[in-house]
Design an enzyme around this catalytic site. Sequence first.
Site, PDB file in Angstrom:
ATOM      1  N   GLY A 188      16.480  43.277 -46.558  1.00 31.28           N
ATOM      2  CA  GLY A 188      15.234  42.580 -46.287  1.00 31.28           C
ATOM      3  C   GLY A 188      14.133  42.998 -47.232  1.00 31.28           C
ATOM      4  N   ARG A 189      13.358  44.022 -46.805  1.00 34.47           N
ATOM      5  CA  ARG A 189      12.158  44.396 -47.555  1.00 34.47           C
ATOM      6  C   ARG A 189      12.421  44.737 -49.016  1.00 34.47           C
ATOM      7  NH1 ARG A 189      10.476  48.790 -43.249  1.00 34.47           N
ATOM      8  NH2 ARG A 189      12.709  48.572 -42.805  1.00 34.47           N
ATOM      9  N   ARG A 217      22.182  34.624 -36.065  1.00 32.36           N
ATOM     10  CA  ARG A 217      21.751  36.016 -36.176  1.00 32.36           C
ATOM     11  C   ARG A 217      21.483  36.559 -34.779  1.00 32.36           C
ATOM     12  NH1 ARG A 217      16.591  38.855 -39.295  1.00 32.36           N
ATOM     13  NH2 ARG A 217      17.852  40.348 -40.470  1.00 32.36           N
ATOM     14  N   TYR A 227      13.080  35.781 -29.890  1.00 30.72           N
ATOM     15  CA  TYR A 227      12.701  34.375 -29.926  1.00 30.72           C
ATOM     16  C   TYR A 227      13.558  33.580 -28.925  1.00 30.72           C
ATOM     17  CZ  TYR A 227       9.969  36.072 -33.794  1.00 30.72           C
ATOM     18  OH  TYR A 227       9.082  36.807 -34.543  1.00 30.72           O
ATOM     19  N   GLN A 263      17.126  29.502 -42.108  1.00 32.01           N
ATOM     20  CA  GLN A 263      17.128  30.081 -40.769  1.00 32.01           C
ATOM     21  C   GLN A 263      16.276  29.205 -39.855  1.00 32.01           C
ATOM     22  OE1 GLN A 263      14.848  33.478 -39.147  1.00 32.01           O
ATOM     23  NE2 GLN A 263      16.817  34.506 -38.963  1.00 32.01           N
TER      24      GLN A 263
END
Length: 357
Positions: free
Chosen positions: A312-313, A224, A177, A98
């Site tokens: 994810g987590r 993404r 971002y 990424q």
Amino acid sequence: MTDLFRSYQLGDLNLPNRLVMAPMTRVRAAAGGLATPSMAAYYAQRATAGLIVSEGVQPSLIGQSNPGTPGLHTDEQVAAWRPVTSAVHANGGRIFAQIMHGGRVSHPDTTGRQPVGPSAVPALGDVFTPTGPQPAPLPRALETSEVGEHTQAYASAARRAVDAGFDGVELHGANGYLISQFLSTNANLRTDVYGGSVANRIRFAVEAVSATVEAVGAERTAIRLSPGGGFWGVEETDALELNTALLAELARLEVAYVHLEATAGEEVLLDLRRAWPGTLIMNPVFPMGPKQTGRAEADHWLGLGADLIGFGRAFIANPDLVERLRSNLPIAPVDESTYYQGGDAGYLTYPAYQYTA
């Protein structure tokens, strides 16, 4: 309904299942933005995922958001990543890098430079620095003549990623971002060709993706997005119109996939699924919210037309997440205090499921 454990053909890559390890910042890089042997072990432990997407990797020094994150803008960084990608491939996995340019979400104490953004509008909240959290500083608005340098940074990092052994790259267009800042209606107050209308605000994203496609090929390029996400104070007041227009341009470029976060209502996300003709990775729950993605959420979105599901987590505390979900085994909880502390504790210390007699 599509089975989570059914294989999927992503370009030249045959994914053995539909689980994607989503990108997660872990700030374990060495000085100089170098990947480490511990990072190689961490990703290799999780190589049973259909696809791994790495943590955010800065494409330039000024693109670095947090201290302790890895880069892909020097030869030394490329060399440091090769053992990571080799370890993943040796364990039978596939991995995209990424590429994450922080834009205004940075600090001079981290990079030695004033952050840049589409406009001189600071992010909301505190940013991480080597001495702890500090208020987000005022970024310098990029001149029109400078914007191309930053779109090309993604392409340059993508070339280095392929050289380092990655199977492709995912541009981080989400979570407030730099790409997300250009898409925004409040972080982007520009009056040139990169601001104002939807067509202008998607221009930076399209140019960054186009440059990357030219550099490494469409089959190795993805993005993404977090429609209407609101991270770091970014707003998209026209999220459906904006992202629909962006998806139309991405479809023309035939990128490998679009990775959507559940940052908008389900109806908006379904409209975007219908607007996107290619491979869709869906993160079914709001990032860093109280709920984690589980089997029920994955099956729900596979039933709604997602091709792959981002976890994810759950992958942090469960390196064997694929097997746990396949065999209906308990999912271990994650220790949030170790997310960003550095070191191997809470990084390499989560075991695979221990069967008892």
